[in-house]
Design a protein around this motif. Structure first.
Motif, PDB file in Angstrom:
ATOM      1  N   ILE A  90     -11.534  44.965  54.729  1.00 34.59           N
ATOM      2  CA  ILE A  90     -12.891  45.004  55.503  1.00 34.59           C
ATOM      3  C   ILE A  90     -12.587  44.364  56.949  1.00 34.59           C
ATOM      4  O   ILE A  90     -13.136  44.795  57.787  1.00 34.59           O
ATOM      5  CB  ILE A  90     -13.919  44.421  54.495  1.00 34.59           C
ATOM      6  CG1 ILE A  90     -14.270  45.151  53.451  1.00 34.59           C
ATOM      7  CG2 ILE A  90     -15.183  44.114  55.361  1.00 34.59           C
ATOM      8  CD1 ILE A  90     -14.992  44.301  52.265  1.00 34.59           C
ATOM      9  N   LEU A  91     -11.952  43.216  56.704  1.00 37.54           N
ATOM     10  CA  LEU A  91     -11.734  42.691  58.095  1.00 37.54           C
ATOM     11  C   LEU A  91     -11.005  43.474  59.055  1.00 37.54           C
ATOM     12  O   LEU A  91     -11.439  43.617  60.127  1.00 37.54           O
ATOM     13  CB  LEU A  91     -11.179  41.257  57.750  1.00 37.54           C
ATOM     14  CG  LEU A  91     -12.019  40.136  57.263  1.00 37.54           C
ATOM     15  CD1 LEU A  91     -11.099  39.007  56.746  1.00 37.54           C
ATOM     16  CD2 LEU A  91     -13.264  39.949  57.584  1.00 37.54           C
ATOM     17  N   LEU A  92     -10.090  44.070  58.484  1.00 37.63           N
ATOM     18  CA  LEU A  92      -9.096  45.038  59.342  1.00 37.63           C
ATOM     19  C   LEU A  92     -10.251  46.109  60.057  1.00 37.63           C
ATOM     20  O   LEU A  92      -9.886  46.573  61.314  1.00 37.63           O
ATOM     21  CB  LEU A  92      -8.118  45.323  58.610  1.00 37.63           C
ATOM     22  CG  LEU A  92      -7.174  46.388  59.567  1.00 37.63           C
ATOM     23  CD1 LEU A  92      -6.427  45.641  60.572  1.00 37.63           C
ATOM     24  CD2 LEU A  92      -6.207  47.111  58.456  1.00 37.63           C
ATOM     25  N   LYS A  93     -11.115  46.774  59.192  1.00 33.54           N
ATOM     26  CA  LYS A  93     -11.920  47.625  59.892  1.00 33.54           C
ATOM     27  C   LYS A  93     -12.858  47.196  60.929  1.00 33.54           C
ATOM     28  O   LYS A  93     -13.033  47.849  61.817  1.00 33.54           O
ATOM     29  CB  LYS A  93     -13.009  48.118  58.641  1.00 33.54           C
ATOM     30  CG  LYS A  93     -12.390  49.011  57.714  1.00 33.54           C
ATOM     31  CD  LYS A  93     -13.291  49.380  56.721  1.00 33.54           C
ATOM     32  CE  LYS A  93     -12.770  49.928  55.453  1.00 33.54           C
ATOM     33  NZ  LYS A  93     -13.072  51.420  55.228  1.00 33.54           N
ATOM     34  N   PHE A  94     -13.299  45.921  60.995  1.00 32.83           N
ATOM     35  CA  PHE A  94     -13.896  45.415  62.010  1.00 32.83           C
ATOM     36  C   PHE A  94     -13.198  45.237  63.428  1.00 32.83           C
ATOM     37  O   PHE A  94     -13.496  45.326  64.264  1.00 32.83           O
ATOM     38  CB  PHE A  94     -14.832  44.023  61.466  1.00 32.83           C
ATOM     39  CG  PHE A  94     -15.811  44.491  60.640  1.00 32.83           C
ATOM     40  CD1 PHE A  94     -17.110  44.688  61.431  1.00 32.83           C
ATOM     41  CD2 PHE A  94     -15.922  44.602  59.247  1.00 32.83           C
ATOM     42  CE1 PHE A  94     -18.338  45.038  60.551  1.00 32.83           C
ATOM     43  CE2 PHE A  94     -17.049  45.101  58.847  1.00 32.83           C
ATOM     44  CZ  PHE A  94     -18.218  44.969  59.332  1.00 32.83           C
ATOM     45  N   LEU A  95     -11.760  44.559  63.010  1.00 33.87           N
ATOM     46  CA  LEU A  95     -10.926  44.492  63.929  1.00 33.87           C
ATOM     47  C   LEU A  95     -10.534  45.514  64.720  1.00 33.87           C
ATOM     48  O   LEU A  95     -10.507  45.948  66.209  1.00 33.87           O
ATOM     49  CB  LEU A  95      -9.758  43.695  63.645  1.00 33.87           C
ATOM     50  CG  LEU A  95      -9.819  42.277  63.309  1.00 33.87           C
ATOM     51  CD1 LEU A  95      -8.554  41.588  62.476  1.00 33.87           C
ATOM     52  CD2 LEU A  95      -9.996  41.393  64.496  1.00 33.87           C
ATOM     53  N   ARG A  96     -10.483  46.790  63.996  1.00 41.96           N
ATOM     54  CA  ARG A  96     -10.012  48.025  64.422  1.00 41.96           C
ATOM     55  C   ARG A  96     -11.267  48.694  65.365  1.00 41.96           C
ATOM     56  O   ARG A  96     -11.042  49.375  66.376  1.00 41.96           O
ATOM     57  CB  ARG A  96      -9.876  49.160  63.599  1.00 41.96           C
ATOM     58  CG  ARG A  96      -8.469  48.852  62.932  1.00 41.96           C
ATOM     59  CD  ARG A  96      -8.122  49.922  61.896  1.00 41.96           C
ATOM     60  NE  ARG A  96      -6.705  49.691  61.464  1.00 41.96           N
ATOM     61  CZ  ARG A  96      -6.298  50.227  60.097  1.00 41.96           C
ATOM     62  NH1 ARG A  96      -7.147  50.906  59.396  1.00 41.96           N
ATOM     63  NH2 ARG A  96      -5.011  49.991  59.609  1.00 41.96           N
ATOM     64  N   ALA A  97     -12.473  48.552  64.867  1.00 37.92           N
ATOM     65  CA  ALA A  97     -13.473  48.842  65.682  1.00 37.92           C
ATOM     66  C   ALA A  97     -13.724  48.316  66.919  1.00 37.92           C
ATOM     67  O   ALA A  97     -14.454  48.715  67.876  1.00 37.92           O
ATOM     68  CB  ALA A  97     -14.825  48.674  64.661  1.00 37.92           C
ATOM     69  N   ARG A  98     -13.156  46.849  67.147  1.00 34.68           N
ATOM     70  CA  ARG A  98     -13.409  46.259  68.508  1.00 34.68           C
ATOM     71  C   ARG A  98     -12.053  46.145  69.045  1.00 34.68           C
ATOM     72  O   ARG A  98     -11.837  45.085  69.907  1.00 34.68           O
ATOM     73  CB  ARG A  98     -14.013  45.189  68.119  1.00 34.68           C
ATOM     74  CG  ARG A  98     -15.405  45.253  67.737  1.00 34.68           C
ATOM     75  CD  ARG A  98     -16.362  45.703  69.037  1.00 34.68           C
ATOM     76  NE  ARG A  98     -17.762  45.954  68.590  1.00 34.68           N
ATOM     77  CZ  ARG A  98     -18.157  47.129  68.238  1.00 34.68           C
ATOM     78  NH1 ARG A  98     -17.628  48.464  68.263  1.00 34.68           N
ATOM     79  NH2 ARG A  98     -19.514  47.526  68.130  1.00 34.68           N
TER      80      ARG A  98
END
Length: 102
Positions: free
Chosen positions: A19-27
């Motif tokens: 989940i955290l990786l998804k947010f990092l990738r999104a930004r």
């Protein structure tokens, strides 16, 4: 207080890395921006009671519009969402009416 998203505690579960990786990738891996986005998402989900929706009976048989089938090249499961069922019943029926047509 345990903060969770998608039913996964953000700090107490090894699955939270995804989940955290998804947010990092999104930004684009900009930590401050990813954290702000994550914080806003958690607040929005709380304000709108998203977690309680999971338990709510919507009178829809999701197994007819959401199904898992196979894996991608990296071994991740593939989930198909046939949301057209909600808009055009004839099209949905002709396309997804049985397992063979899927």
């Amino acid at each position: 207080m345990v903060v969770s998203i998608y039913g996964i505690p953000l700090l107490a579960d090894e699955r939270s890395d995804v989940i955290l990786l998804k947010f990092l990738r999104a930004r684009d891996f900009k930590v401050k921006e990813a954290f702000t986005m994550l914080k806003n998402t958690v607040l929005w989900r709380k304000d709108f009671g998203i977690e309680s929706l999971v338990e709510e009976d919507l009178g829809i048989e999701l197994d007819k519009v959401v199904f898992m089938h196979g894996f991608d090249k990296e071994g991740h499961p593939v989930c198909y969402n046939a949301y057209g069922e909600f808009q055009n019943k004839d099209l949905y029926h002709n396309t997804f009416s049985d397992e063979e047509k899927r």
